[in-house]
Design a protein around this motif. Sequence first.
Motif, PDB file in Angstrom:
ATOM      1  N   SER A 162       0.828  -1.806  -0.209  1.00 30.95           N
ATOM      2  CA  SER A 162      -0.004  -0.189   0.254  1.00 30.95           C
ATOM      3  C   SER A 162       0.603   1.367  -0.453  1.00 30.95           C
ATOM      4  CB  SER A 162      -0.508   0.171   1.160  1.00 30.95           C
ATOM      5  OG  SER A 162      -0.448   0.309   2.447  1.00 30.95           O
ATOM      6  N   TRP A 163       0.382   2.931  -0.021  1.00 30.89           N
ATOM      7  CA  TRP A 163       0.603   3.913  -0.400  1.00 30.89           C
ATOM      8  C   TRP A 163       1.173   4.221   1.314  1.00 30.89           C
ATOM      9  CZ3 TRP A 163      -0.853   8.002   2.140  1.00 30.89           C
ATOM     10  CH2 TRP A 163      -2.231   8.385   2.116  1.00 30.89           C
ATOM     11  N   GLU A 164       0.317   3.525   2.000  1.00 28.64           N
ATOM     12  CA  GLU A 164       1.069   3.788   3.772  1.00 28.64           C
ATOM     13  C   GLU A 164       1.871   4.013   3.886  1.00 28.64           C
ATOM     14  OE1 GLU A 164      -2.281   2.851   2.377  1.00 28.64           O
ATOM     15  OE2 GLU A 164      -3.616   3.279   4.176  1.00 28.64           O
ATOM     16  N   TYR A 165       2.325   2.119   3.152  1.00 30.23           N
ATOM     17  CA  TYR A 165       3.703   1.342   3.904  1.00 30.23           C
ATOM     18  C   TYR A 165       4.178   1.794   3.352  1.00 30.23           C
ATOM     19  CZ  TYR A 165       6.052  -2.940   5.381  1.00 30.23           C
ATOM     20  OH  TYR A 165       6.978  -3.876   6.123  1.00 30.23           O
ATOM     21  N   THR A 166       4.556   2.546   2.054  1.00 23.47           N
ATOM     22  CA  THR A 166       5.325   2.806   1.249  1.00 23.47           C
ATOM     23  C   THR A 166       5.985   4.171   2.049  1.00 23.47           C
ATOM     24  OG1 THR A 166       4.730   1.721  -0.786  1.00 23.47           O
ATOM     25  CG2 THR A 166       6.325   3.456  -0.845  1.00 23.47           C
ATOM     26  N   TYR A 167       5.003   4.759   2.049  1.00 18.08           N
ATOM     27  CA  TYR A 167       5.582   6.513   2.427  1.00 18.08           C
ATOM     28  C   TYR A 167       6.411   6.493   3.928  1.00 18.08           C
ATOM     29  CZ  TYR A 167       2.689   9.033  -0.797  1.00 18.08           C
ATOM     30  OH  TYR A 167       2.353   9.494  -1.884  1.00 18.08           O
ATOM     31  N   ALA A 168       5.903   5.238   4.553  1.00 21.16           N
ATOM     32  CA  ALA A 168       6.281   5.268   6.082  1.00 21.16           C
ATOM     33  C   ALA A 168       7.301   4.753   5.861  1.00 21.16           C
ATOM     34  CB  ALA A 168       5.115   4.474   6.957  1.00 21.16           C
ATOM     35  N   ARG A 169       7.624   3.587   5.078  1.00 17.26           N
ATOM     36  CA  ARG A 169       8.899   3.392   5.652  1.00 17.26           C
ATOM     37  C   ARG A 169      10.247   3.945   4.641  1.00 17.26           C
ATOM     38  NH1 ARG A 169       8.216  -0.788   0.994  1.00 17.26           N
ATOM     39  NH2 ARG A 169       9.228   0.510  -0.202  1.00 17.26           N
ATOM     40  N   ASP A 170       9.523   5.081   3.733  1.00 18.39           N
ATOM     41  CA  ASP A 170      10.570   6.211   3.384  1.00 18.39           C
ATOM     42  C   ASP A 170      11.019   6.605   4.275  1.00 18.39           C
ATOM     43  OD1 ASP A 170      10.274   4.831   0.690  1.00 18.39           O
ATOM     44  OD2 ASP A 170       8.931   6.196  -0.069  1.00 18.39           O
ATOM     45  N   LEU A 171       9.904   7.527   5.150  1.00 16.79           N
ATOM     46  CA  LEU A 171      10.017   8.528   6.400  1.00 16.79           C
ATOM     47  C   LEU A 171      10.764   8.150   7.259  1.00 16.79           C
ATOM     48  CD1 LEU A 171       6.081   9.951   5.942  1.00 16.79           C
ATOM     49  CD2 LEU A 171       8.218  11.043   5.009  1.00 16.79           C
ATOM     50  N   THR A 172      10.660   6.811   7.387  1.00 17.88           N
ATOM     51  CA  THR A 172      11.604   6.076   8.652  1.00 17.88           C
ATOM     52  C   THR A 172      12.874   6.523   7.809  1.00 17.88           C
ATOM     53  OG1 THR A 172       9.161   4.701   9.631  1.00 17.88           O
ATOM     54  CG2 THR A 172      12.395   3.881  10.221  1.00 17.88           C
ATOM     55  N   LYS A 173      13.382   5.385   6.656  1.00 16.77           N
ATOM     56  CA  LYS A 173      14.333   6.028   6.107  1.00 16.77           C
ATOM     57  C   LYS A 173      15.573   6.836   6.802  1.00 16.77           C
ATOM     58  CE  LYS A 173      14.279   2.453   2.805  1.00 16.77           C
ATOM     59  NZ  LYS A 173      14.309   1.456   0.991  1.00 16.77           N
ATOM     60  N   ALA A 174      14.858   8.442   6.302  1.00 18.29           N
ATOM     61  CA  ALA A 174      14.762   9.549   6.451  1.00 18.29           C
ATOM     62  C   ALA A 174      14.719   9.572   7.592  1.00 18.29           C
ATOM     63  CB  ALA A 174      14.044  11.145   5.525  1.00 18.29           C
ATOM     64  N   GLY A 175      14.805   8.724   9.036  1.00 22.58           N
ATOM     65  CA  GLY A 175      14.742   9.745  10.283  1.00 22.58           C
ATOM     66  C   GLY A 175      13.730  10.760  10.917  1.00 22.58           C
ATOM     67  N   LEU A 176      12.481  10.478  10.223  1.00 19.62           N
ATOM     68  CA  LEU A 176      10.767  11.083  10.380  1.00 19.62           C
ATOM     69  C   LEU A 176      10.235  10.497  11.190  1.00 19.62           C
ATOM     70  CD1 LEU A 176      11.004  13.149   7.046  1.00 19.62           C
ATOM     71  CD2 LEU A 176      12.950  14.752   9.804  1.00 19.62           C
ATOM     72  N   THR A 177      10.203   9.325  11.444  1.00 12.51           N
ATOM     73  CA  THR A 177       8.921   8.686  11.982  1.00 12.51           C
ATOM     74  C   THR A 177       9.910   7.836  13.478  1.00 12.51           C
ATOM     75  OG1 THR A 177       9.486   6.583  11.581  1.00 12.51           O
ATOM     76  CG2 THR A 177       7.976   8.053   9.801  1.00 12.51           C
TER      77      THR A 177
END
Length: 137
Positions: free
Chosen positions: A37-52
């Motif tokens: 899902s797009w939610e999972y993809t967005y959350a993974r990308d934001l976690t890689k950036a250290g924002l979550t």
Amino acid sequence: MKRMGLLLVALALCAGSTVMAYNPYAPNPFAAIERHSWEYTYARDLTKAGLTGADMSKFSPAYELSRVELRDMIATALQNRARATTVQQKEIDKLAEEYADDLTYTDKANTVTKEEPAGIPFDWRQGTNDSNTKVSD
């Protein structure tokens, strides 16, 4: 015979009331987010950036990310929104819009709102110059 009829009516009413209390369209807060899902993809990308505020182990194939965990990640990302790039800010905004109802149940999301002035503090000794004197009417 009347007792049997009353018993059947009472049983039907009890069964009908429990069926109407169930909402099959309400999201389950502990349901796993689909990996594609797009939610999972967005959350993974934001976690890689250290924002979550979460580590990447939440996105391993053996781990099922729940809706509650994603909500907390979005709330932390909202707090770190100023550090995000423009694309990441759009992703955070889209996630926050999608999970707006869920974000009302976390304390982290309440810190994102603008602070308003606290107002004038209440003085319980109004009208007195000294704490030993009475307030005149």
